[in-house]
Design a protein around this motif. Structure first.
Motif, PDB file in Angstrom:
ATOM      1  N   UNK A 224       0.891  -1.014   0.040  1.00  0.00           N
ATOM      2  CA  UNK A 224      -0.097   0.081  -0.150  1.00  0.00           C
ATOM      3  C   UNK A 224       0.854   1.299  -0.020  1.00  0.00           C
ATOM      4  N   UNK A 225       0.254   2.104  -0.527  1.00  0.00           N
ATOM      5  CA  UNK A 225       1.116   3.649  -0.607  1.00  0.00           C
ATOM      6  C   UNK A 225       0.845   4.535   0.771  1.00  0.00           C
ATOM      7  N   UNK A 226       1.907   5.079   1.027  1.00  0.00           N
ATOM      8  CA  UNK A 226       1.684   5.952   2.381  1.00  0.00           C
ATOM      9  C   UNK A 226       2.589   7.152   2.101  1.00  0.00           C
ATOM     10  N   UNK A 227       2.252   8.150   2.492  1.00  0.00           N
ATOM     11  CA  UNK A 227       3.105   9.465   2.571  1.00  0.00           C
ATOM     12  C   UNK A 227       3.357  10.012   3.970  1.00  0.00           C
ATOM     13  N   UNK A 228       4.569  10.208   4.278  1.00  0.00           N
ATOM     14  CA  UNK A 228       4.837  10.723   5.591  1.00  0.00           C
ATOM     15  C   UNK A 228       5.580  12.364   5.498  1.00  0.00           C
ATOM     16  N   UNK A 229       4.993  12.962   6.155  1.00  0.00           N
ATOM     17  CA  UNK A 229       5.420  14.369   6.379  1.00  0.00           C
ATOM     18  C   UNK A 229       6.415  14.469   7.774  1.00  0.00           C
ATOM     19  N   UNK A 230       7.363  15.408   7.637  1.00  0.00           N
ATOM     20  CA  UNK A 230       8.118  15.653   8.928  1.00  0.00           C
ATOM     21  C   UNK A 230       8.633  16.974   8.922  1.00  0.00           C
ATOM     22  N   UNK A 231       8.673  17.414  10.267  1.00  0.00           N
ATOM     23  CA  UNK A 231       9.172  18.913  10.507  1.00  0.00           C
ATOM     24  C   UNK A 231      10.481  18.409  11.241  1.00  0.00           C
ATOM     25  N   UNK A 232      11.568  19.157  10.552  1.00  0.00           N
ATOM     26  CA  UNK A 232      13.008  18.870  11.152  1.00  0.00           C
ATOM     27  C   UNK A 232      13.288  20.224  12.144  1.00  0.00           C
ATOM     28  N   UNK A 233      13.841  19.791  13.365  1.00  0.00           N
ATOM     29  CA  UNK A 233      14.251  21.122  14.284  1.00  0.00           C
ATOM     30  C   UNK A 233      15.494  20.708  14.781  1.00  0.00           C
ATOM     31  N   UNK A 234      16.442  21.472  14.731  1.00  0.00           N
ATOM     32  CA  UNK A 234      18.142  21.255  15.213  1.00  0.00           C
ATOM     33  C   UNK A 234      18.484  19.803  15.000  1.00  0.00           C
TER      34      UNK A 234
END
Length: 159
Positions: A110-120
């Motif tokens: 199955x398809x998935x999308x993941x979004x991330x915010x990076x800090x430090x």
């Protein structure tokens, strides 16, 4: 900065999830982490969690359900502190689904999308969009829709 953030997310996928090296979470995921994605059948609401511990628990839970779980990166993009990755997730259900549904022995893709915010230099937030319906259909947890069954012969009017 964007390239370094993509490397960080690749490590999250390849080393932690695919390589099952959960100790890498200590280097990649921030302690103050916001999880926006609900797990299928999950009991915990989204919100702030201990990032490395949460990541380790997620991987261990997935591996208990799908020992061969794998995410193949199909695309990755980054802008400033945000990284998006599209993956193809695959696995075979050999353990109870969230401890509630007996293993089916079936595989999914199955398809998935993941979004991330990076800090430090660490992943600080995560969002996911997964095709859980397709996964549950493939695993046989949800029956495939189809036409209603015809009534048995001889039960109609005038018989």
């Amino acid at each position: 900065m964007s390239e370094a953030n993509k490397v960080l997310v690749r490590r999250w996928v390849e080393e932690i999830f695919n390589g099952h090296r959960v100790e890498v979470a200590d280097d990649v995921v921030a302690a103050e982490f916001v999880e926006h994605a609900l797990a299928p059948f999950g009991q915990q609401a989204p919100g702030q969690v201990d990032g490395p511990a949460h990541t380790r628990a997620t991987v261990e839970s997935l591996r208990a359900q799908f020992p061969d779980v794998r995410m193949t990166i199909e695309a990755i993009a980054a802008e400033e502190d945000v990284v998006s990755v599209r993956v193809l997730a695959t696995g075979t259900n050999l353990g109870p689904l969230n401890g509630m549904i007996p293993p089916t022995g079936r595989s999914f893709s199955a398809q998935q999308s993941h979004w991330f915010r990076v800090a430090d230099g660490r992943i600080a937030e995560h969002w996911a969009t997964r095709d859980d319906l397709s996964t549950m259909l493939q695993l046989g947890v949800i029956p495939r829709p189809g036409p209603p069954a015809a009534p048995p012969a001889g039960n109609g009017a005038g018989s």
